[in-house]
Design an enzyme around this catalytic site. Sequence first.
Site, short mmCIF file in Angstrom:
data_model
loop_
_atom_site.label_atom_id
_atom_site.label_comp_id
_atom_site.label_asym_id
_atom_site.label_seq_id
_atom_site.Cartn_x
_atom_site.Cartn_y
_atom_site.Cartn_z
N ASP A 95 0.95 -1.10 0.04
CA ASP A 95 -0.03 -0.29 0.13
C ASP A 95 1.07 1.19 0.14
OD1 ASP A 95 -2.20 1.87 0.74
OD2 ASP A 95 -3.20 -0.28 1.02
N HIS A 113 -3.61 5.99 3.69
CA HIS A 113 -4.30 4.78 3.16
C HIS A 113 -3.69 3.52 3.78
CE1 HIS A 113 -6.03 2.02 0.22
NE2 HIS A 113 -6.99 2.87 0.32
N SER A 136 -11.23 -0.89 -0.20
CA SER A 136 -9.80 -0.90 0.33
C SER A 136 -10.08 -0.96 1.77
CB SER A 136 -9.19 0.51 0.01
OG SER A 136 -8.68 0.74 -1.21
#
Length: 854
Positions: free
Chosen positions: A235, A285, A467
């Site tokens: 990620d 994220h 996600s």
Amino acid sequence: MRRLLLMGLLLLSATSCSGDDEDPGEPSSRTGRIQGTLTPFRSSERSAGDGASQTVRSPFRAGELEKLKETLREMHAVRSREPRVAPKAVPGLRIIPSQPGAAPLERASREDPTIPGDVILRFEEAGLTPERVLAAVQRPGFRAVHKGYASEYVHLVGYEPLDGKAVTAAKTQEWAAQLAQVPGVTYAVRNERMRATAAPNDRGYSLQWHYPTLNLPAAWDLVPDATDVVVAVIDSGIVPHPDLTNVLPGYDMISDPQNAGDGDGRDSNPRDEGGDTPSGGSSWHGSHVAGTISADTNNQVGVAGVAWNARLLPVRVLGKKGGSSFDIAAAITWATGGFVPGVPPNPNPAKVVNMSLGGSAPPQALYQDAIDAALGRGAIIVVAAGNEDVDARNSTPCNQQNVICVGSTSLAGQRSSFSNFGVDVDVVASGGEMREDLNGDGYPDGVLSTVLDENGQPAYAFSQGTSMAAPHVAGVVALMAASRPDLTAAVAERILKETATPLTNAQCPEGCGAGLVNARAVLARVANVDPGTLDPQLNVTTSTLFFRGSGTQQLILSNVGGNRGGDLTVSASVSGPHASAVSFPQGNMVRVPAFGSAPLSVAVDASGLAGGDTVVTLNLVGSGTAGSATVAVKIGVAGAANDLDALIAFVWQDAQGEWQAAKEAIAVARASADYAYSISLAPRTYYALATIDDDLDGNFFEDGERTGYWRNVDSFEPLELEAGDRIENVSFDLIPLTPIDDDPALVVGSACGSSVDCPGGVCVTDYPGGYCSMDCTSSACPAGSRCYIVDSSSGLKACLATCTRQVGTGQGDCRPGYVCYSDGTGSGACQPNCRTSGLTCGLGRTCMASGFCL
């Protein structure tokens, strides 16, 4: 240190306004046209606003943000701020009764629950003497001891070895099977030790609605710990955070120094450098994904992770410009123990890989080679399906072979509005729907996890997306691997699919794979738990279901037990003065298999209801001893005239990278037109942001106000507009910026002498020792508490302290003098012990010896 639970990523807030309506005709040869529809968040009540003016994190630098605010402000007259609303009193909280029926059993831990040597026998004849019982059940080489009664038919017999050797659990189970065949014996079962459910005590856990939807609390009773499992998070990297300590040395696999943002290419530091939004803001994220997988759990702070103590391996592939397939393929190889020239070997190969990333492209040979090699090394790869609301066949790496592709669902088990779908999706999991607040807790139904705030301090945020769904599944797979270290990708995918709860055509008409992941069923299958040895047990995902006017929703019912005596059958009924407003279009009886889940369709017809809020009680009764639950169905009736218009602005960056805004690039999305808009613009690359001035004060970007941007909270995307173009369906959600606090000033449930002791709340003095609470009609409850409807006749809502230990059976983790009342979701609320408090239970209720009102 005070850590804010900040909700939302890169959001801007808004003003209600008037202005010229756009002509939705064809664009001219010198302009283009953009049109779409906004969907504002609708809670069980509209926030009244509390006068807060704190600026929250956005994709703009401070100076740019002020310039945009001023441009919007110039368009409309500043309206005076409403006076600050004082905390509302919570008059005379009564004790909310325990759920009717048998109190939920405290489920067994992951250890064998058998009490060696103890067998429970049920005889056909009542009143047998101990001597007659023992004469019928003797075992050679052992002395049988009568240890008591459970009823006039049920006896407990213990066996002691005559040679002094220990009696094993296996031998005990063998005896139980043999004794069941003795004439006159109805059944014989081992005596099992019951322990408190493994629900965690993290303060933010009460806001993580997404875990009960997957039956995780019941699953943790089987396998809570995944200490020996390594989960790679491929990620944006990771940030230091006090709730992320199970982190192994990872790697920064970004080969382009300009994309990496750290001054070099690949290196051994996987720290998320931020700056991944168009203006240099940060989504954090990878840290949000990592927290869902394995945030520090059961530490009384922050949030809980799915796979407790799993070791996180951060591999950074997403930088300022996103990621490249080359770097991602290298990351898959390195993370799973493969060799990448120029990169030191990974000493901690990952068993599970989570990739909450992707792009629009056909399957890639590059990815497939890396994936197949990783599977050959024993890895299992979980991938997000994507957030474009399209068929996932063109979303890679979801469309690759031998990966577990995960779509997203809402609290009601319905496909999230943004989630990709289709045959390439294997399963779905909770990824949020932040336009909704179906459980009425005052917060959008997003996934809560770890990030940094706008000052770079540890924080927590709600977000939504596939996600967010994928790491739930990666965590479940880590728990599977903890129980079965030789688990293969093929076996993991097969079990996930075979145990999933299929989505109905109403929940996902486009195709959502095998359905919603059921963690309890998954781990029971892995552990080879015989469902015939466990009684059915009813569980629900929420204790409140909110409707804004008429509509139909799916309430997910779960059987976290087995099928001893038959599958769980649940019958539903409604009660209250307005019960006729609620019906069950698919019938009021639902059959739920062992370790399974099934939807109950609940419909509301609000046509005969007056404006305001109406509460109808939904009663759920399980068959046999499966227990019961109640769900408060709250129906809000309000006309469009009471809704506020939204403002949508299209901003752009000039040649120097500075953000620009103009009056001609701002349009009104009127509530009376269901928030549809259309605007003509000069050709350029735009970014769309929408706002509502919920407190009507003319100021923007304030806590509690609804905000949004294109495309969604997982991606701040540009719009390339050419002359003569018409770009349709630029539609997105507006979500309130409501901060919550992991260390709130108001600690709900704490002792108090007066409201001075309850900052921002009130002291309920008729509870023993006082009880800090607050009215949650217009404000959300702080972490560590939950909003409950405490009076169904008036709809009064109040915050009650949450508890997860000994739910429905004792004091648990409540303060002395209080007991943990079940709310049917696997958790509960701390309320007075009716035996010691002197409080009455109310009409038709009895104070039991346990301290519960029934």
